[in-house]
Design an enzyme around this catalytic site. Structure first.
Site, PDB file in Angstrom:
ATOM      1  N   LYS A  46       3.901  -3.258  -6.776  1.00 20.61           N
ATOM      2  CA  LYS A  46       3.136  -2.636  -7.854  1.00 20.61           C
ATOM      3  C   LYS A  46       2.567  -3.675  -8.809  1.00 20.61           C
ATOM      4  O   LYS A  46       1.393  -3.656  -9.157  1.00 20.61           O
ATOM      5  CB  LYS A  46       4.016  -1.665  -8.651  1.00 20.61           C
ATOM      6  CG  LYS A  46       4.464  -0.464  -7.870  1.00 20.61           C
ATOM      7  CD  LYS A  46       5.276   0.494  -8.731  1.00 20.61           C
ATOM      8  CE  LYS A  46       6.569  -0.106  -9.250  1.00 20.61           C
ATOM      9  NZ  LYS A  46       7.525  -0.471  -8.201  1.00 20.61           N
ATOM     10  N   THR A  47       3.428  -4.602  -9.223  1.00 23.49           N
ATOM     11  CA  THR A  47       2.959  -5.619 -10.159  1.00 23.49           C
ATOM     12  C   THR A  47       1.919  -6.499  -9.476  1.00 23.49           C
ATOM     13  O   THR A  47       0.919  -6.905 -10.073  1.00 23.49           O
ATOM     14  CB  THR A  47       4.152  -6.440 -10.690  1.00 23.49           C
ATOM     15  OG1 THR A  47       5.096  -5.537 -11.259  1.00 23.49           O
ATOM     16  CG2 THR A  47       3.718  -7.438 -11.741  1.00 23.49           C
ATOM     17  N   ASP A 233       1.849  -1.712 -16.615  1.00 26.07           N
ATOM     18  CA  ASP A 233       2.954  -1.913 -15.664  1.00 26.07           C
ATOM     19  C   ASP A 233       4.187  -1.191 -16.213  1.00 26.07           C
ATOM     20  O   ASP A 233       4.294  -0.983 -17.424  1.00 26.07           O
ATOM     21  CB  ASP A 233       3.245  -3.419 -15.509  1.00 26.07           C
ATOM     22  CG  ASP A 233       4.051  -3.712 -14.219  1.00 26.07           C
ATOM     23  OD1 ASP A 233       4.402  -2.761 -13.494  1.00 26.07           O
ATOM     24  OD2 ASP A 233       4.319  -4.904 -13.945  1.00 26.07           O
ATOM     25  N   GLU A 234       5.116  -0.842 -15.352  1.00 23.47           N
ATOM     26  CA  GLU A 234       6.360  -0.146 -15.759  1.00 23.47           C
ATOM     27  C   GLU A 234       6.035   1.097 -16.584  1.00 23.47           C
ATOM     28  O   GLU A 234       6.680   1.357 -17.609  1.00 23.47           O
ATOM     29  CB  GLU A 234       7.260  -1.094 -16.580  1.00 23.47           C
ATOM     30  CG  GLU A 234       7.545  -2.435 -15.939  1.00 23.47           C
ATOM     31  CD  GLU A 234       8.678  -2.402 -14.929  1.00 23.47           C
ATOM     32  OE1 GLU A 234       9.231  -1.320 -14.679  1.00 23.47           O
ATOM     33  OE2 GLU A 234       8.990  -3.470 -14.373  1.00 23.47           O
ATOM     34  N   GLN A 264      13.024   4.108 -11.791  1.00 28.28           N
ATOM     35  CA  GLN A 264      13.439   2.967 -12.604  1.00 28.28           C
ATOM     36  C   GLN A 264      13.281   3.233 -14.092  1.00 28.28           C
ATOM     37  O   GLN A 264      13.211   2.304 -14.891  1.00 28.28           O
ATOM     38  CB  GLN A 264      12.642   1.717 -12.205  1.00 28.28           C
ATOM     39  CG  GLN A 264      12.957   1.246 -10.793  1.00 28.28           C
ATOM     40  CD  GLN A 264      12.247  -0.052 -10.472  1.00 28.28           C
ATOM     41  OE1 GLN A 264      12.545  -1.091 -11.035  1.00 28.28           O
ATOM     42  NE2 GLN A 264      11.289   0.006  -9.576  1.00 28.28           N
ATOM     43  N   ARG A 610      16.903  -5.575  -7.365  1.00 35.17           N
ATOM     44  CA  ARG A 610      16.453  -6.903  -7.829  1.00 35.17           C
ATOM     45  C   ARG A 610      16.690  -7.964  -6.761  1.00 35.17           C
ATOM     46  O   ARG A 610      16.168  -9.079  -6.851  1.00 35.17           O
ATOM     47  CB  ARG A 610      17.213  -7.361  -9.101  1.00 35.17           C
ATOM     48  CG  ARG A 610      17.012  -6.549 -10.378  1.00 35.17           C
ATOM     49  CD  ARG A 610      15.584  -6.277 -10.680  1.00 35.17           C
ATOM     50  NE  ARG A 610      15.180  -5.015 -10.110  1.00 35.17           N
ATOM     51  CZ  ARG A 610      13.909  -4.663  -9.893  1.00 35.17           C
ATOM     52  NH1 ARG A 610      12.935  -5.475 -10.198  1.00 35.17           N
ATOM     53  NH2 ARG A 610      13.602  -3.498  -9.361  1.00 35.17           N
TER      54      ARG A 610
HETATM   55  P1  ATP Z   1       9.457  -3.551  -9.264  1.00 36.67           P
HETATM   56  O1  ATP Z   1       9.514  -2.075  -8.983  1.00 36.67           O
HETATM   57  O2  ATP Z   1      10.808  -4.160  -9.151  1.00 36.67           O
HETATM   58  O3  ATP Z   1       8.712  -3.871 -10.512  1.00 36.67           O
HETATM   59  P2  ATP Z   1       7.061  -4.169  -7.790  1.00 36.67           P
HETATM   60  O4  ATP Z   1       6.710  -2.910  -7.068  1.00 36.67           O
HETATM   61  O5  ATP Z   1       6.327  -4.483  -9.022  1.00 36.67           O
HETATM   62  O6  ATP Z   1       8.642  -4.184  -8.039  1.00 36.67           O
HETATM   63  P3  ATP Z   1       6.309  -6.818  -6.953  1.00 36.67           P
HETATM   64  O7  ATP Z   1       7.159  -7.559  -7.893  1.00 36.67           O
HETATM   65  O8  ATP Z   1       4.854  -6.747  -7.213  1.00 36.67           O
HETATM   66  O9  ATP Z   1       6.914  -5.341  -6.729  1.00 36.67           O
HETATM   67  O10 ATP Z   1       6.504  -7.348  -5.485  1.00 36.67           O
HETATM   68  C1  ATP Z   1       7.787  -7.564  -4.916  1.00 36.67           C
HETATM   69  C2  ATP Z   1       7.777  -8.793  -4.040  1.00 36.67           C
HETATM   70  O11 ATP Z   1       7.051  -8.535  -2.846  1.00 36.67           O
HETATM   71  C3  ATP Z   1       7.087  -9.976  -4.690  1.00 36.67           C
HETATM   72  O12 ATP Z   1       7.770 -11.135  -4.337  1.00 36.67           O
HETATM   73  C4  ATP Z   1       5.702  -9.936  -4.087  1.00 36.67           C
HETATM   74  O13 ATP Z   1       5.094 -11.193  -4.079  1.00 36.67           O
HETATM   75  C5  ATP Z   1       5.981  -9.442  -2.682  1.00 36.67           C
HETATM   76  N1  ATP Z   1       4.840  -8.719  -2.062  1.00 36.67           N
HETATM   77  C6  ATP Z   1       4.176  -7.676  -2.571  1.00 36.67           C
HETATM   78  N2  ATP Z   1       3.228  -7.238  -1.707  1.00 36.67           N
HETATM   79  C7  ATP Z   1       3.273  -8.044  -0.623  1.00 36.67           C
HETATM   80  C8  ATP Z   1       2.550  -8.129   0.613  1.00 36.67           C
HETATM   81  N3  ATP Z   1       1.572  -7.293   0.919  1.00 36.67           N
HETATM   82  N4  ATP Z   1       2.915  -9.099   1.472  1.00 36.67           N
HETATM   83  C9  ATP Z   1       3.920  -9.933   1.197  1.00 36.67           C
HETATM   84  N5  ATP Z   1       4.634  -9.926   0.056  1.00 36.67           N
HETATM   85  C10 ATP Z   1       4.330  -8.992  -0.855  1.00 36.67           C
HETATM   86 MG    MG Z   2       6.960  -4.749 -11.005  1.00 38.91          MG
END
Ligand code: ATP
Ligand code: MG
Length: 757
Positions: A46-47, A233-234, A264, A610
């Protein structure tokens, strides 16, 4: 379903923000106009989508950097987001409106301060100033600040601000609960005083923005032209004021992109409303909703464990998550005899991972439920020379701990003027700045420490009678405590001091979550002292802790609460102290019932998700709390974790079960050898110094032999298995014939005796 992730290889000229994305991610990144909600589980990117979309908007010319506002909750998260974008678009990132809600709202408010009655150079008050101010307002209204702690009033006001309520909008019903019905009035006067001082508090930043936008359509229109795209975000943790602020900003463009995960949402206690997220599609009927289902962060077992755990919540949207990654290692669950062995085993594991598997220290984190729980780990890290960093204040640097230690220092070392000045009027005992200055001057003239000068002053007329009386009370207390130093155990002395000085009462009166945390810390301080021979030994340890050498080339283990860990990721995560009452927190469940329990479970979900590669969850059969042993029962969350993703860890401490029979094999704790990495050896010296943890028995267990004092035929009660009779004893392990659950082997510390045979 997994085919989605097997995308054709990116073409060589693909810009960085479109590289390596799966199909729904790409869709979200390339979505430019109109409302977009990305609702998906942890670690699904997402981020990443948010930052790539930002870069894409700029590169396609849909928006200029200064037309985009991107907001999140913590400074750390905002910085990380900005760094990720900077990597893609370079210095242009400086022109984007990046920041936390507070920072962005402050920036807007500075430009239009006059419109809400402030000047552009207004000050933002810290908590101490806010307290002083509300106290003045209360006193001017002849309100007893002893019966109505100012901090509590302030907390209520900030809840109103979180809801976007100015004093005129606070309903009578809401306000009548507070300070004999004068809550709303006090709030109005407090706001008035703030304006007179050309100041505002944190809550005001958003609140004034709302007033600004609502009362000055021109200003709002101006922002509609400046800011054409908003990203959050969040989003699941936004409160009402934040939600209103965002809504106003995108009123015209409707270009709002929010990413979040209802699972979350962990700030309900601070006014966050998941409903904001759930209502998104109603409010923005043309909204596109994208779900991301592939998790890129964690291994299969970690994700599996987290998904099953969160499925126990009833109020959730529900979503599927999968990973293409290998299963990886199973989630390890450890049970320990007590908190000290748990902390020690965590530290040993960290040391071993760093040394043998080259896991960088800063990619390992210990995440705890409550702030006070960092203490046990900090102490063991210090003792073993493991560099660590606490997000938030380190235990011994927290205000209440420093205060308590100042009392102790003054008792041991009456010439410690810094300690004297710190606590002579904490809690307030009518010895104001003027009196203290008088004592300081007298001390200087006579060449005496302040405490001695103060004592002399009791028999002359330097001070007015009232001040003299208050000072006499204080000096006499210190003298009495000094007299007790040699005669009562130091843990008892500290409790006496905190009690008699009125220090504990000061916090108890406040009844705010913040004060509760401080009281927990003070209790934990007593527990910490228990490991030392005497008070000077403990103070020596403290001074060692405080000589903060905080930068370490090899990185530092991260230590923080689960709340602070939101959005972050680590290779290895430790989740200790999983016992009923601690986690899920009894207080939250008492206050909020079933919804409180669900919020606790979301926190557990945040914790597990995490981790990238390895996760260690643990609990202790007993803990020393406030000098007394308390037995603990493994958290119900452990029982909710699925078997197929767990491993019973036998290397350290004990093997664990979940809801199943808990069998324990006590193993000696391996000693960690010394000396690896730069800076390590020097720190290792410290472990040689002192500090022998005292071993006290779990109730029903002999300290020396580890034998239980149960007898065959004793009737016992176990939290999970109910009542039963002891049928065999092996050391401290009892075989019990439970009335309902059948025969089980459990450790003595886990049962309570109902009656002796
Ligand atoms: P959270 O819910 O904990 O905030 P998030 O959904 O924001 O998580 P991110 O932090 O954006 O998730 O991504 C999680 C991990 O996966 C990061 O290390 C990111 O670089 C990696 N990632 C995201 N998308 C891809 C992709 N398409 N290919 C490879 N790695 C990815
Ligand atoms: Mg995130």
């Amino acid at each position: 379903m997994q085919t989605e992730s097997f995308l054709p290889k990116d073409a060589p000229d693909t810009p960085p923000w479109l590289q390596g994305l799966n199909a729904p991610q790409k869709k979200a990144v390339e979505h430019c106009d109109g409302p977009l909600l990305v609702l998906s589980g942890a670690g699904t990117g997402k981020t990443r989508v948010l930052t790539c979309r930002l870069a894409n908007l700029i590169s396609t010319g849909k928006a200029k950097p200064w037309n985009i506002l991107a907001v999140t909750f913590t400074n750390k998260a905002a910085r990380e987001m900005k760094d990720r974008v900077a990597n893609m678009i370079g210095p242009m990132v400086e022109q984007v409106w990046f920041g936390t809600f507070h920072a962005l709202a402050a920036r807007i408010l500075r430009r239009h301060a006059e419109a809400v009655g402030l000047k552009a150079n207004f000050t933002i008050l810290d908590t101490d100033d806010q307290l002083r101010l509300i106290k003045q307002v209360m006193e001017a209204n002849h309100i007893d600040v002893k019966r109505n702690p100012p901090r509590m009033v302030l907390a209520m006001i900030s809840r109103w601000k979180d809801k976007g309520l100015t004093p005129d909008k606070v309903s009578l019903a809401d306000a009548s609960n507070l300070v004999e019905g004068s809550g709303a009035d006090l709030y109005a006067q407090y706001q008035q005083r703030l304006l007179e001082l050309n100041a505002c508090d944190f809550g005001d930043l958003l609140l004034h923005n709302l007033t600004l936008f609502n009362q000055y359509p021109d200003i709002l229109t101006d922002y509609h032209q400046r800011i054409t795209h908003v990203m959050v975000d969040e989003y699941q943790d936004t409160n009402v004021a934040q939600y209103l602020w965002i809504s106003l900003l995108v009123q015209k463009s409707r270009n709002l992109c929010c990413v979040g995960d209802d699972d979350q949402s962990i700030y309900g206690w601070r006014g966050a409303e998941v409903a904001n997220m759930l209502r998104f599609a109603e409010i923005y009927s043309e909204a596109e909703t994208i779900r991301l289902e592939e998790n890129y962060r964690s291994t299969g077992h970690i994700l599996g464990a987290a998904s099953v755990l969160i499925s126990h919540n009833e109020t959730r949207l529900g979503k599927t998550l999968y990973t293409d990654d290998q299963h990886g290692e199973k989630v390890r669950v450890n049970g320990f005899w007590d908190g000290a062995s748990e902390a020690r085993a965590v530290a040993d594991r960290i040391e071993s991972l760093a040394r043998h598997e080259n896991v960088p220290l800063d990619s390992m984190a210990v995440l705890v439920r409550a702030g006070y729980q960092t203490r046990e780990f900090e102490d063991v890290f210090i003792r073993l020379g493991i560099p660590y960093r606490v997000i938030g204040a380190k235990f011994y640097e927290r205000q209440e701990i420093r205060d308590a230690i100042a009392y102790l220092r003054l008792i041991v070392q009456p010439a410690d003027d810094l300690a004297f000045e710190r606590i002579v009027n904490t809690p307030a005992r009518g010895l104001g700045a003027k009196t203290i200055a008088t004592i300081r001057n007298a001390a200087r003239q006579q060449g005496l420490p302040m405490l001695a000068a103060a004592e002399n002053m009791l028999s002359d007329t330097t001070l007015k009678p009232a001040a003299r009386k208050h000072l006499a009370e204080f000096v006499n207390m210190v003298i009495t405590w000094r007299g007790q130093l040699e005669h009562i155990p130091h843990t008892e002395l500290v409790m006496t001091v905190l009690d008699e000085s009125g220090y504990t009462t000061m916090w108890q009166k406040e009844k705010t979550p913040d004060a509760e945390g401080r009281l927990e810390n003070l209790k934990e301080l007593v527990t910490a002292m228990d490991s030392f021979e005497d008070l000077p030994g403990f103070l020596e340890h403290i001074s060692l802790v405080m000589d903060g050498d905080n930068t370490n080339a090899g990185g530092e283990v991260m230590l923080m609460t689960l709340h602070a860990a939101k959005g972050l990721e680590f290779d290895v995560v430790f989740l200790p102290c999983w016992e009923e009452g601690a986690f899920p927190s009894q207080r939250t469940m008492d206050e909020k019932g079933a919804s409180g329990l669900e919020e606790e479970r979301r926190l557990a979900y945040v914790g597990i998700t995490r981790a990238r590669k390895q996760i260690f969850i643990s609990y202790a059969a007993s803990r020393r709390v406030h000098g007394l042993w308390q037995s603990g029962i493994p958290s119900r969350f452990l029982a909710e974790l699925p078997d197929e993703h767990l491993i019973e860890e036998t290397e350290h401490g004990m093997a664990s079960g979940t809801a199943k029979p808990v069998t324990f094999d006590h193993m000696p704790i391996p000693t960690a050898a010394s000396g690896y990495g730069p800076g390590w050896a020097r720190l290792q010296e410290r472990r040689q110094r002192g500090f022998t943890p005292s071993r006290a028995p779990v109730e029903g267990t002999s300290a020396l032999t580890g034998q239980s004092d149960y007898a065959i035929g004793d009737r016992v009660f176990h939290q999970k298995f109910g009542n039963g009779n002891v049928i065999a004893i092996e050391g401290d392990r009892l075989t019990i014939a439970f009335d309902k659950a059948g025969d089980k082997k459990v450790v003595a510390g886990f049962v309570e005796r109902v009656h002796k045979s």
